[in-house]
Design a protein around this motif. Structure first.
Motif, PDB file in Angstrom:
ATOM      1  N   LEU A  24      10.826 -56.286   0.615  1.00 14.68           N
ATOM      2  CA  LEU A  24       9.907 -57.315   0.123  1.00 14.68           C
ATOM      3  C   LEU A  24      10.672 -58.574  -0.276  1.00 14.68           C
ATOM      4  O   LEU A  24      10.212 -59.697  -0.027  1.00 14.68           O
ATOM      5  N   ALA A  25      11.845 -58.403  -0.897  1.00  9.65           N
ATOM      6  CA  ALA A  25      12.659 -59.557  -1.276  1.00  9.65           C
ATOM      7  C   ALA A  25      13.130 -60.321  -0.039  1.00  9.65           C
ATOM      8  O   ALA A  25      13.110 -61.561  -0.011  1.00  9.65           O
ATOM      9  N   ILE A  26      13.533 -59.573   0.995  1.00  2.88           N
ATOM     10  CA  ILE A  26      13.953 -60.216   2.243  1.00  2.88           C
ATOM     11  C   ILE A  26      12.787 -60.969   2.882  1.00  2.88           C
ATOM     12  O   ILE A  26      12.926 -62.106   3.341  1.00  2.88           O
ATOM     13  N   ALA A  27      11.611 -60.329   2.901  1.00  3.71           N
ATOM     14  CA  ALA A  27      10.426 -60.971   3.484  1.00  3.71           C
ATOM     15  C   ALA A  27      10.041 -62.229   2.722  1.00  3.71           C
ATOM     16  O   ALA A  27       9.614 -63.228   3.320  1.00  3.71           O
ATOM     17  N   ALA A  28      10.210 -62.205   1.389  1.00  4.60           N
ATOM     18  CA  ALA A  28       9.847 -63.362   0.571  1.00  4.60           C
ATOM     19  C   ALA A  28      10.707 -64.577   0.896  1.00  4.60           C
ATOM     20  O   ALA A  28      10.276 -65.721   0.709  1.00  4.60           O
ATOM     21  N   VAL A  29      11.903 -64.334   1.388  1.00  4.22           N
ATOM     22  CA  VAL A  29      12.797 -65.443   1.767  1.00  4.22           C
ATOM     23  C   VAL A  29      12.636 -65.789   3.242  1.00  4.22           C
ATOM     24  O   VAL A  29      12.528 -66.962   3.626  1.00  4.22           O
ATOM     25  N   ALA A  30      12.619 -64.760   4.095  1.00  4.74           N
ATOM     26  CA  ALA A  30      12.653 -64.983   5.533  1.00  4.74           C
ATOM     27  C   ALA A  30      11.361 -65.582   6.079  1.00  4.74           C
ATOM     28  O   ALA A  30      11.394 -66.497   6.921  1.00  4.74           O
ATOM     29  N   VAL A  31      10.223 -65.076   5.619  1.00  8.59           N
ATOM     30  CA  VAL A  31       8.942 -65.541   6.180  1.00  8.59           C
ATOM     31  C   VAL A  31       8.717 -67.035   5.955  1.00  8.59           C
ATOM     32  O   VAL A  31       8.388 -67.758   6.904  1.00  8.59           O
ATOM     33  N   PRO A  32       8.891 -67.560   4.732  1.00  5.47           N
ATOM     34  CA  PRO A  32       8.729 -69.017   4.567  1.00  5.47           C
ATOM     35  C   PRO A  32       9.715 -69.828   5.392  1.00  5.47           C
ATOM     36  O   PRO A  32       9.351 -70.883   5.943  1.00  5.47           O
ATOM     37  N   VAL A  33      10.954 -69.350   5.507  1.00  9.85           N
ATOM     38  CA  VAL A  33      11.967 -70.093   6.270  1.00  9.85           C
ATOM     39  C   VAL A  33      11.583 -70.154   7.740  1.00  9.85           C
ATOM     40  O   VAL A  33      11.569 -71.229   8.358  1.00  9.85           O
ATOM     41  N   PHE A  34      11.243 -69.009   8.331  1.00  9.01           N
ATOM     42  CA  PHE A  34      10.932 -68.978   9.763  1.00  9.01           C
ATOM     43  C   PHE A  34       9.597 -69.635  10.093  1.00  9.01           C
ATOM     44  O   PHE A  34       9.377 -70.055  11.225  1.00  9.01           O
ATOM     45  N   ASN A  35       8.723 -69.729   9.103  1.00 13.92           N
ATOM     46  CA  ASN A  35       7.435 -70.372   9.356  1.00 13.92           C
ATOM     47  C   ASN A  35       7.462 -71.877   9.115  1.00 13.92           C
ATOM     48  O   ASN A  35       6.938 -72.653   9.927  1.00 13.92           O
ATOM     49  N   LEU A  36       8.071 -72.291   8.013  1.00 20.95           N
ATOM     50  CA  LEU A  36       8.002 -73.697   7.617  1.00 20.95           C
ATOM     51  C   LEU A  36       9.193 -74.526   8.060  1.00 20.95           C
ATOM     52  O   LEU A  36       9.049 -75.733   8.318  1.00 20.95           O
ATOM     53  N   LEU A  37      10.366 -73.921   8.191  1.00 24.84           N
ATOM     54  CA  LEU A  37      11.578 -74.690   8.482  1.00 24.84           C
ATOM     55  C   LEU A  37      12.029 -74.605   9.937  1.00 24.84           C
ATOM     56  O   LEU A  37      12.685 -75.525  10.432  1.00 24.84           O
ATOM     57  N   VAL A  38      11.704 -73.517  10.599  1.00 26.16           N
ATOM     58  CA  VAL A  38      12.084 -73.374  12.006  1.00 26.16           C
ATOM     59  C   VAL A  38      11.045 -74.077  12.874  1.00 26.16           C
ATOM     60  O   VAL A  38       9.840 -73.855  12.709  1.00 26.16           O
ATOM     61  N   PRO A  39      11.447 -74.948  13.800  1.00 26.11           N
ATOM     62  CA  PRO A  39      10.495 -75.692  14.647  1.00 26.11           C
ATOM     63  C   PRO A  39       9.607 -74.753  15.467  1.00 26.11           C
ATOM     64  O   PRO A  39      10.019 -73.649  15.839  1.00 26.11           O
ATOM     65  N   GLU A  40       8.397 -75.200  15.745  1.00 24.43           N
ATOM     66  CA  GLU A  40       7.431 -74.364  16.463  1.00 24.43           C
ATOM     67  C   GLU A  40       7.902 -73.955  17.849  1.00 24.43           C
ATOM     68  O   GLU A  40       7.556 -72.893  18.342  1.00 24.43           O
ATOM     69  N   GLY A  41       8.667 -74.794  18.506  1.00 25.06           N
ATOM     70  CA  GLY A  41       9.130 -74.460  19.851  1.00 25.06           C
ATOM     71  C   GLY A  41      10.243 -73.436  19.870  1.00 25.06           C
ATOM     72  O   GLY A  41      10.573 -72.902  20.941  1.00 25.06           O
ATOM     73  N   SER A  42      10.811 -73.121  18.733  1.00 31.22           N
ATOM     74  CA  SER A  42      11.934 -72.197  18.671  1.00 31.22           C
ATOM     75  C   SER A  42      11.486 -70.748  18.828  1.00 31.22           C
ATOM     76  O   SER A  42      10.386 -70.374  18.410  1.00 31.22           O
ATOM     77  N   PHE A  43      12.360 -69.929  19.407  1.00 31.96           N
ATOM     78  CA  PHE A  43      12.083 -68.510  19.579  1.00 31.96           C
ATOM     79  C   PHE A  43      11.930 -67.815  18.217  1.00 31.96           C
ATOM     80  O   PHE A  43      11.228 -66.822  18.089  1.00 31.96           O
TER      81      PHE A  43
END
Length: 367
Positions: A24-43
């Protein structure tokens, strides 16, 4: 200090819980990063739809913990816990409907659209105050809790147990299903409550708000798990487990069995209500279908598949079964129910301790 020490010792011995809280701690960090900071075109970009899907799974995980608490540790097989889940959802849904105001289809600043459509002239008394978030939060816990208190007091006082109690819980949720389908109840009838706009002034459809709802669900699941683990490790939890294993003997040595069962039942109902309140803003709708008895049976399957009497197994089962449901309903929609039944039968026959039972137990070091 004593309570803190009890909780720490319980978590220290809980290997599965440590893994769950770590994930859960990993998800709390990873999900916002991959959703908000990683560009939409990225894998590596995580879509907002996927964030919402993960949030929904975690809501189901909290509901599964609530069921495992009463079934796995107290021996009460509840086939009606989605009643508490749905009531919590309706409570927060009423608040969200009041926030729409004049932006609804009919532009009425007070009455929700379905009331205008049905020619309601004034807001029902039980909708008063639901435009205030603290009131809505109170109702999320209070309404399921009071229903559980009334039902449990009557059932446990009458010493209804086993399959008879399970049937009564299923009858409870079916009765609520029929009641909430009626337009005159004031909860939207068959269509339920939907078309939500905002929560606390923030647009529900924005990616940022979806991430915040996901994070709130992560925190609620973690706190709910820790709270349940503390209850189980406490004296109350030990008595509850004694009731599960030998109710007659526990009563004979002087414990008020009905009171212990009622306490754990009401606490579990409140957890289910919180899960429902987190679920509704993320999926965008709440209707009487959530009361359907088949939904409560599904929750029991989640717990059985994951591992009854472990808490973390209930979360694992909820995520696993619902992920399979998402995949099967897209790939083979006509056989999903057969697959669910096969999963339950297979877990019962070959995995009596659930999927978490496949994980080898940690050996205790001896001097």
């Amino acid at each position: 200090m004593k309570n803190q020490s009890l909780l720490l010792s319980a978590l220290k011995a809980d290997r599965g819980g440590q893994v769950l809280l770590g994930l859960l701690a990993i998800a709390a960090v990873a999900v916002p990063v991959f959703n908000l900071l990683v560009p939409e075109g990225s894998f590596f970009h995580l879509s907002t739809y996927t964030v919402t899907l993960f949030g929904k799974y975690l809501c189901y995980g909290l509901l599964a913990i609530a069921v495992d608490l009463v079934w796995g540790y107290c021996g009460i097989l509840s086939l009606g816990h989605t009643a508490f889940f749905a009531l919590g959802g309706y409570a927060i849904g009423m608040y969200l409907m009041r926030q729409i105001g004049p932006r609804g289809v009919y532009g009425d600043p007070i009455l929700p659209d379905f009331m205008v459509f049905l020619n309601w002239k004034e807001l029902p008394w039980f909708w008063e105050g639901m435009n205030h978030f603290p009131v809505a939060l109170l109702m999320v816990v209070l309404i399921p809790g009071l229903l559980a208190l009334g039902f449990g007091w009557l059932a446990f006082r009458s010493r209804v147990t086993g399959v008879y109690l399970s049937i009564m819980t299923q009858a409870l949720t079916f009765a609520l299903l029929l009641a909430f389908f009626r337009n005159e109840m004031g909860f939207g009838g068959n269509n339920g409550l939907t078309d939500f706009k905002e929560l606390l002034g923030f647009d529900l459809k924005t990616p940022g708000m979806r991430v915040m709802l996901f994070l709130t669900t992560v925190i609620a699941l973690a706190v709910g798990y820790i709270g349940c683990r503390y209850v189980i490790a406490s004296r109350l939890g030990r008595v509850v487990q004694a009731v599960r294993d030998a109710e007659g003997r526990t009563r004979f040595i002087g414990y008020a069995v009905e009171s212990y069962k009622l306490w754990i039942w009401v606490f579990s109902a409140a957890l289910a209500g919180i899960a429902g309140a987190l679920y509704v803003p993320q999926v965008g709708i709440i209707n009487p279908g959530e009361f359907a008895p088949i939904n409560s049976i599904e929750v029991v399957i989640w717990v059985a598949v994951g591992g009854r009497g472990t808490l973390y197994g209930a979360v694992a089962g909820a995520v696993l079964v619902n992920y399979a449901k998402t995949w099967f309903t897209a790939a083979f929609p006509e056989i999903w129910l057969y697959a669910l039944g096969a999963l339950f039968v297979g877990a019962t026959l070959f995995l009596p301790k659930g999927v978490v039972g496949l994980i080898p137990a940690r050996k205790v070091k001896t001097a």
